[in-house]
Scaffold this motif. Structure first.
Motif, PDB file in Angstrom:
ATOM      1  N   UNK A 145      24.384  21.290  30.141  1.00 39.97           N
ATOM      2  CA  UNK A 145      24.287  20.991  28.476  1.00 39.97           C
ATOM      3  C   UNK A 145      22.850  20.681  28.165  1.00 39.97           C
ATOM      4  N   UNK A 146      22.297  19.846  28.701  1.00 36.48           N
ATOM      5  CA  UNK A 146      21.102  19.409  28.335  1.00 36.48           C
ATOM      6  C   UNK A 146      20.025  20.786  28.484  1.00 36.48           C
ATOM      7  N   UNK A 185      25.807  21.684  41.775  1.00 35.41           N
ATOM      8  CA  UNK A 185      26.122  21.160  40.522  1.00 35.41           C
ATOM      9  C   UNK A 185      27.081  21.828  39.663  1.00 35.41           C
ATOM     10  N   UNK A 186      28.380  21.597  40.343  1.00 35.05           N
ATOM     11  CA  UNK A 186      29.333  22.190  39.555  1.00 35.05           C
ATOM     12  C   UNK A 186      30.389  21.183  39.166  1.00 35.05           C
ATOM     13  N   UNK A 187      29.976  19.798  39.585  1.00 32.72           N
ATOM     14  CA  UNK A 187      30.721  18.568  39.110  1.00 32.72           C
ATOM     15  C   UNK A 187      30.359  18.028  37.638  1.00 32.72           C
ATOM     16  N   UNK A 188      30.433  16.782  37.421  1.00 32.18           N
ATOM     17  CA  UNK A 188      30.322  16.062  36.117  1.00 32.18           C
ATOM     18  C   UNK A 188      28.778  15.825  35.811  1.00 32.18           C
ATOM     19  N   UNK A 189      27.997  15.863  36.945  1.00 35.63           N
ATOM     20  CA  UNK A 189      26.486  15.740  36.853  1.00 35.63           C
ATOM     21  C   UNK A 189      26.084  17.190  36.162  1.00 35.63           C
ATOM     22  N   UNK A 202      16.682  25.131  25.702  1.00 34.92           N
ATOM     23  CA  UNK A 202      16.600  26.602  25.809  1.00 34.92           C
ATOM     24  C   UNK A 202      16.267  26.984  27.320  1.00 34.92           C
ATOM     25  N   UNK A 203      16.726  26.268  28.282  1.00 36.40           N
ATOM     26  CA  UNK A 203      16.780  26.645  29.691  1.00 36.40           C
ATOM     27  C   UNK A 203      18.029  27.473  29.985  1.00 36.40           C
ATOM     28  N   UNK A 204      17.866  28.637  30.482  1.00 38.41           N
ATOM     29  CA  UNK A 204      19.345  29.213  30.887  1.00 38.41           C
ATOM     30  C   UNK A 204      19.597  28.753  32.662  1.00 38.41           C
ATOM     31  N   UNK A 205      20.434  27.865  32.998  1.00 35.84           N
ATOM     32  CA  UNK A 205      20.691  27.335  34.071  1.00 35.84           C
ATOM     33  C   UNK A 205      20.768  28.337  35.243  1.00 35.84           C
ATOM     34  N   UNK A 206      21.518  29.702  34.802  1.00 36.73           N
ATOM     35  CA  UNK A 206      21.554  30.779  35.687  1.00 36.73           C
ATOM     36  C   UNK A 206      20.246  31.459  36.124  1.00 36.73           C
ATOM     37  N   UNK A 207      19.216  31.201  35.406  1.00 39.49           N
ATOM     38  CA  UNK A 207      18.094  31.852  35.932  1.00 39.49           C
ATOM     39  C   UNK A 207      17.214  30.889  36.781  1.00 39.49           C
ATOM     40  N   UNK A 208      17.516  29.480  37.042  1.00 36.75           N
ATOM     41  CA  UNK A 208      16.958  28.693  37.616  1.00 36.75           C
ATOM     42  C   UNK A 208      17.408  28.999  39.149  1.00 36.75           C
ATOM     43  N   UNK A 209      16.485  28.471  40.153  1.00 32.80           N
ATOM     44  CA  UNK A 209      16.947  28.504  41.482  1.00 32.80           C
ATOM     45  C   UNK A 209      17.602  26.928  41.673  1.00 32.80           C
TER      46      UNK A 209
END
Ligand code: URA
Ligand code: SF4
Length: 229
Positions: free
Chosen positions: A84-85, A74-78, A90-97
Motif C-alpha cells: 500500500x505504501x 511479504x504476503x501477510x499483514x506487513x 509510485x513504486x511497483x512492488x512487482x518490479x522489485x526483488x
C-alpha cells in the motif's frame, strides 16, 4: 536433496550454496538448507522473489506465519501495508526483488498461534550467504532495508536505523543501501498519532529510494548512450 552435513556451530548457508549462481539454482539449493536450526520448525524456505534485473531490492527480516504457509515473502499483514505504501509513492512492488535476511520463519507457540520470534545474530550470520548471493546475481541499484535486522545483516550490528534512517549509504562492497522502518513497526505503533507520523517518515524514505533509483538509471542510460556513439 539429501545431505550428510551435520548442523553445528560452524555450519552456515555457505555449505549449501550452488557452484553456479543463478536465482533458480539458489532457490532450489536453499529449499534444502540446514545452515542453522531454523529449518527444523518451519514449513518452507521462503526464498526471495523477483527479476534478476530488478533495480530495487526490498529486504525484510524473515518470513512470518503467512509467508511460511504460502512460501512467498511479504504476503501477510506487513506485506499488505508495504504494498500500500509503495503504491502511494509510485513504486511497483512487482518490479522489485523482495527477500529477507533470514529465510525460515522463527516462532514460538502461543496457544494455537505461532508468534514471530526475532532471529538472533547466529541465525542472521548463518543465512547471510543466501542474501549475498542474491545481491551478487541481482546487483540492484539500491537495497532498501526494512528494519534493524535487515540493516544490521548488511551493515553490521552497530548500525542504528533510528540514527541513519532514510540516508543513502554507499562505500561498502555492496550496492547503495537505504534503511527504514519495518512495516510491522507501523502496525505495532502504540497510538494513531505515532502511527501516522511513522507512516509519513516511511513514505518519505521510500520516495527517496524511488528517486535515487530513477536518477541512477537515467545516469546509466545517458552513460551507455554516450559510450555507444
Ligand atoms: N516480515 C518480513 O520481514 N518479511 C516477510 O516476508 C514478511 C513479514
Ligand atoms: Fe538455512 Fe537460513 Fe533457513 Fe537457517 S534460516 S536453515 S541458514 S535458509
Amino acid at each position: 536433496m539429501k545431505t550428510s552435513k551435520k548442523v553445528g556451530p560452524q555450519v552456515s548457508a555457505r555449505d549449501f550454496l550452488p557452484t553456479k549462481l543463478s536465482l533458480g539454482n539458489l532457490r532450489r539449493a536453499a529449499a534444502d538448507c540446514k545452515g542453522c536450526p531454523l529449518y527444523e520448525n518451519a514449513t518452507h524456505t521462503v526464498f526471495g522473489e523477483g527479476s534478476a534485473n530488478a533495480r530495487l531490492m526490498l529486504l525484510g527480516e524473515q518470513p512470518g506465519d503467512a509467508e511460511d504457509r504460502e512460501c512467498r515473502p511479504f504476503v501477510g499483514p506487513a506485506g499488505r501495508l508495504l504494498r500500500e505504501v509503495l503504491a502511494d509513492v509510485g513504486i511497483d512492488f512487482e518490479e522489485a526483488y523482495v527477500t529477507n535476511a533470514v529465510k525460515h520463519f522463527k516462532w514460538t507457540p502461543r496457544g494455537k498461534r505461532r508468534l514471530h520470534a526475532k532471529p538472533n545474530s547466529r541465525e542472521v550470520n548463518a543465512c547471510r550467504p543466501w542474501l549475498h548471493a542474491e545481491i551478487a546475481v541481482v546487483n540492484p541499484t539500491l537495497i532498501v532495508c526494512l528494519g534493524a535486522t535487515a540493516a544490521q545483516s548488511l551493515l553490521g550490528s552497530g548500525f542504528r536505523v533510528t540514527r541513519e534512517r532514510g540516508k543513502i549509504i554507499t562505500g561498502s562492497d555492496l550496492p547503495p543501501i537505504l534503511a527504514t522502518y519495518h512495516p510491522s513497526a507501523l502496525l505495532r505503533a502504540p497510538d494513531e498519532a505515532s502511527r501516522r507520523a511513522m507512516r509519513r517518515e516511511f513514505m518519505a524514505d521510500l520516495r527517496r529510494a524511488a528517486g535515487f533509483v530513477e536518477l541512477e538509471s537515467r545516469r546509466t542510460t545517458r552513460k551507455s548512450r554516450r559510450e555507444s556513439v
